[in-house]
Design a protein around this motif. Sequence first.
Motif, PDB file in Angstrom:
ATOM      1  N   GLY A  79       0.783  -1.226   0.000  1.00  0.00           N
ATOM      2  CA  GLY A  79       0.000   0.000   0.000  1.00  0.00           C
ATOM      3  C   GLY A  79       0.815   1.276   0.000  1.00  0.00           C
ATOM      4  N   THR A  80       2.133   1.182   0.099  1.00  0.00           N
ATOM      5  CA  THR A  80       2.974   2.372   0.058  1.00  0.00           C
ATOM      6  C   THR A  80       2.857   3.044  -1.306  1.00  0.00           C
ATOM      7  N   GLU A  81       2.631   4.366  -1.280  1.00  0.00           N
ATOM      8  CA  GLU A  81       2.487   5.103  -2.532  1.00  0.00           C
ATOM      9  C   GLU A  81       3.659   6.056  -2.737  1.00  0.00           C
ATOM     10  N   ILE A  82       4.162   6.089  -3.966  1.00  0.00           N
ATOM     11  CA  ILE A  82       5.076   7.142  -4.385  1.00  0.00           C
ATOM     12  C   ILE A  82       4.426   7.840  -5.561  1.00  0.00           C
ATOM     13  N   SER A  83       4.625   9.132  -5.664  1.00  0.00           N
ATOM     14  CA  SER A  83       3.914   9.868  -6.693  1.00  0.00           C
ATOM     15  C   SER A  83       4.686  11.093  -7.135  1.00  0.00           C
ATOM     16  N   MET A  84       4.343  11.579  -8.298  1.00  0.00           N
ATOM     17  CA  MET A  84       4.857  12.856  -8.797  1.00  0.00           C
ATOM     18  C   MET A  84       3.711  13.584  -9.477  1.00  0.00           C
ATOM     19  N   ARG A  85       3.764  14.907  -9.429  1.00  0.00           N
ATOM     20  CA  ARG A  85       2.692  15.701 -10.008  1.00  0.00           C
ATOM     21  C   ARG A  85       3.265  16.982 -10.587  1.00  0.00           C
ATOM     22  N   GLU A  86       2.931  17.244 -11.832  1.00  0.00           N
ATOM     23  CA  GLU A  86       3.290  18.502 -12.462  1.00  0.00           C
ATOM     24  C   GLU A  86       2.101  19.459 -12.367  1.00  0.00           C
ATOM     25  N   PRO A  87       2.336  20.752 -12.481  1.00  0.00           N
ATOM     26  CA  PRO A  87       1.206  21.697 -12.464  1.00  0.00           C
ATOM     27  C   PRO A  87       0.258  21.425 -13.628  1.00  0.00           C
ATOM     28  N   ASP A  88      -1.024  21.661 -13.407  1.00  0.00           N
ATOM     29  CA  ASP A  88      -1.992  21.515 -14.492  1.00  0.00           C
ATOM     30  C   ASP A  88      -1.562  22.370 -15.681  1.00  0.00           C
ATOM     31  N   GLY A  89      -1.650  21.797 -16.856  1.00  0.00           N
ATOM     32  CA  GLY A  89      -1.218  22.499 -18.054  1.00  0.00           C
ATOM     33  C   GLY A  89       0.188  22.133 -18.485  1.00  0.00           C
ATOM     34  N   TYR A  90       0.919  21.432 -17.596  1.00  0.00           N
ATOM     35  CA  TYR A  90       2.265  20.970 -17.961  1.00  0.00           C
ATOM     36  C   TYR A  90       2.233  19.448 -17.981  1.00  0.00           C
ATOM     37  N   GLU A  91       1.872  18.906 -19.143  1.00  0.00           N
ATOM     38  CA  GLU A  91       1.646  17.471 -19.242  1.00  0.00           C
ATOM     39  C   GLU A  91       2.963  16.699 -19.227  1.00  0.00           C
ATOM     40  N   VAL A  92       2.973  15.582 -18.529  1.00  0.00           N
ATOM     41  CA  VAL A  92       4.123  14.676 -18.630  1.00  0.00           C
ATOM     42  C   VAL A  92       3.875  13.624 -19.700  1.00  0.00           C
ATOM     43  N   ALA A  93       2.608  13.428 -20.057  1.00  0.00           N
ATOM     44  CA  ALA A  93       2.265  12.399 -21.048  1.00  0.00           C
ATOM     45  C   ALA A  93       0.816  12.599 -21.464  1.00  0.00           C
ATOM     46  N   TYR A  94       0.401  11.772 -22.419  1.00  0.00           N
ATOM     47  CA  TYR A  94      -0.990  11.769 -22.869  1.00  0.00           C
ATOM     48  C   TYR A  94      -1.464  10.327 -23.002  1.00  0.00           C
ATOM     49  N   VAL A  95      -2.743  10.116 -22.749  1.00  0.00           N
ATOM     50  CA  VAL A  95      -3.398   8.874 -23.139  1.00  0.00           C
ATOM     51  C   VAL A  95      -4.011   9.136 -24.509  1.00  0.00           C
ATOM     52  N   LEU A  96      -3.590   8.357 -25.491  1.00  0.00           N
ATOM     53  CA  LEU A  96      -4.078   8.591 -26.855  1.00  0.00           C
ATOM     54  C   LEU A  96      -5.516   8.108 -27.022  1.00  0.00           C
ATOM     55  N   ASN A  97      -6.207   8.764 -27.907  1.00  0.00           N
ATOM     56  CA  ASN A  97      -7.523   8.306 -28.340  1.00  0.00           C
ATOM     57  C   ASN A  97      -7.314   7.480 -29.607  1.00  0.00           C
ATOM     58  N   ARG A  98      -7.109   6.178 -29.435  1.00  0.00           N
ATOM     59  CA  ARG A  98      -6.783   5.345 -30.590  1.00  0.00           C
ATOM     60  C   ARG A  98      -7.994   5.080 -31.485  1.00  0.00           C
ATOM     61  N   ASP A  99      -9.193   5.502 -31.069  1.00  0.00           N
ATOM     62  CA  ASP A  99     -10.340   5.399 -31.971  1.00  0.00           C
ATOM     63  C   ASP A  99     -10.138   6.284 -33.193  1.00  0.00           C
ATOM     64  N   THR A 100      -9.454   7.416 -32.996  1.00  0.00           N
ATOM     65  CA  THR A 100      -9.330   8.397 -34.085  1.00  0.00           C
ATOM     66  C   THR A 100      -7.899   8.855 -34.338  1.00  0.00           C
ATOM     67  N   PHE A 101      -6.959   8.531 -33.445  1.00  0.00           N
ATOM     68  CA  PHE A 101      -5.590   9.057 -33.569  1.00  0.00           C
ATOM     69  C   PHE A 101      -4.940   8.682 -34.900  1.00  0.00           C
ATOM     70  N   ASP A 102      -4.983   7.418 -35.266  1.00  0.00           N
ATOM     71  CA  ASP A 102      -4.301   6.964 -36.480  1.00  0.00           C
ATOM     72  C   ASP A 102      -4.837   7.671 -37.722  1.00  0.00           C
ATOM     73  N   ASN A 103      -6.148   7.871 -37.764  1.00  0.00           N
ATOM     74  CA  ASN A 103      -6.737   8.556 -38.919  1.00  0.00           C
ATOM     75  C   ASN A 103      -6.345  10.033 -38.962  1.00  0.00           C
ATOM     76  N   GLU A 104      -6.227  10.653 -37.794  1.00  0.00           N
ATOM     77  CA  GLU A 104      -5.807  12.050 -37.752  1.00  0.00           C
ATOM     78  C   GLU A 104      -4.373  12.194 -38.247  1.00  0.00           C
ATOM     79  N   LEU A 105      -3.509  11.245 -37.872  1.00  0.00           N
ATOM     80  CA  LEU A 105      -2.127  11.277 -38.341  1.00  0.00           C
ATOM     81  C   LEU A 105      -2.070  11.030 -39.859  1.00  0.00           C
ATOM     82  N   LEU A 106      -2.920  10.134 -40.341  1.00  0.00           N
ATOM     83  CA  LEU A 106      -2.975   9.868 -41.775  1.00  0.00           C
ATOM     84  C   LEU A 106      -3.416  11.109 -42.553  1.00  0.00           C
ATOM     85  N   LYS A 107      -4.359  11.871 -42.001  1.00  0.00           N
ATOM     86  CA  LYS A 107      -4.804  13.105 -42.668  1.00  0.00           C
ATOM     87  C   LYS A 107      -3.639  14.074 -42.860  1.00  0.00           C
TER      88      LYS A 107
END
Length: 426
Positions: A79-107
Motif C-alpha cells: 500500500g505504500t504510494e510514491i507519486s509525482m505531479r506537475e502543475p496543471d497544463g504541464y503534461e508529462v504524457a498523454y493517453v491517446l484516443n486510438r479510436d481516431t488518432f491513427d486517422n488524424e495522423l494519416l490526414k
Amino acid sequence: MRKIKCDVVVVGAGPGGSMAAKTCAKYGLDTVLVERKEYPSKPNSMGCLVSRRIAEYVHIDKKTTSAPIYGIVQTAPDGTEISMREPDGYEVAYVLNRDTFDNELLKITLKENIEYMNRTRATGLIREDGKIRGIEAKIDEKEDVEIRSNIVIGADGVEHKIGRWAGIYERLDPNDAWVVFDNLLDYSDIDEHTYYQIIGWRSDGKVMAYPNAAWVLYPKGEGKTALQPMPYHSLGWQKGEAKNALNYFMKNHPLFKKSKIIDVGGGVLPAVPLKRFTTDNVMLIGDAAHLNMMPWADGVMTAIESGVFAGERAVEACEEGDFSSEFLSEYEKRWNRTYGEKKMIGYYIAKLAQALPDKYWNIFCHRLKEDNAKFTDELFKVIKSPKLISKILFKLKKEGLEIPDLLSFGSLFKKYYRNYWDTFFE
C-alpha cells in the motif's frame, strides 16, 4: 494487371507507415502508401500512453488524445504510494484516443503528394535478378496490381509479412511478446489526469488472488478508465487467466466498486527488437521491426520515429542510387545509436521488475519515497541481496537472457535514469 512505378512503397498506414510516407514525400520522393482497409484500423487495446513529445507530430485535441497526464502514482504491494505531479497544463504524457488518432495522423500525411491506395492488400514481393523490386497486391480482393519501387518499407505491424517475405526473420516468437488485455470502465475513483500503477495488491493484510500481477490504470476522460494487467508474458498465466485476474481485481478493489465494463480489448506487443531490420531494398519499422519503448511499451512513439528515420534514409538512398542492405542499414545504426542502449536497459528493467518479489518491491518503494524518487547508491544497497540477485539472474538465464556484467549494466542504468520517473517518460 495494373502496374504502378514509384520510388518508395510503404505497406501499412498506421502511425509508423504514415510518418515514413510523409517523410519520403516531403523530400520529393514518388511515394505510394498501401493500406489493406479503408483507413487504419484502431488497435483493440484501449490503454495507450505516450510522452509529451507526441505534440511534435500531431495537434493535441480530443481527436488525438483522451486525457493529458499531469501525475503518476505507483502503489507497492503493502500500500505504500510514491507519486509525482506537475502543475496543471504541464503534461508529462498523454493517453491517446486510438479510436481516431491513427486517422488524424494519416490526414496530416495525405497533405503531402502521396498516392494512397486503401483497400489494397500486399500479397507478395516482386523479385527480379535476385533483387526485390516492389510488391504485388490486390485491390478490393479483385484487381491484381504490381507496385514497382526501389524501396519497400514494411509497416505492417505484428503481422510482419514484409519482413518474412524478405527473409529478415521467420516469425514472432511468443516468448518475445507481451500479451495485453484490458477493460474499459464507465467509472472509477481515480483522478482523471493521473496514471496509476498498482503492484500486487493486499486487502486487510491478506494477499489477494493473483498476487504477482501489476495493474495499470489509464484515465480516458469523461469519467472512463482503461484497466489493464501489466503486459508481462512471464507471469506464468494460462489461457484465460489474464481476463480472470482483471475481472477479479476490478470486482474486489475499492477503486472500482461503482464501475461497469463497457468494452473489452487486447492485443500482442513484440518486446524484443530484431537484430536486423533491413535488407536489400527493404526496411522495417515499428512493430514490424519489433521495436518498442521499454519498459512501458510506448509503441506509438517508436513507430513514428522509426518511420521518420527510415523515410530519411530512403531519401538518401534515392539520391545516391544505392538500395543495398549495407546502405539502408545506416537506418538501423542510427536507431541503435539514438535508442539502442536505452531500449536494451529498459528491456532488462522490465524483466528484472517481473522477477522482483513483493518483499523487495515494498523495500524499493519505501526507499524511493524517502529519497524523493531518486536513484541513490543507498537504494541499490538495500535491495542488493546476493540471494535475490542470484535468483533473478538464474530466472533470466532460463529465459535465454544473460546480463554478462552487472557493473556495466549499473553504469548504463545511471547514464539514462537519474530518478524513478525517468523510467516512465523521455
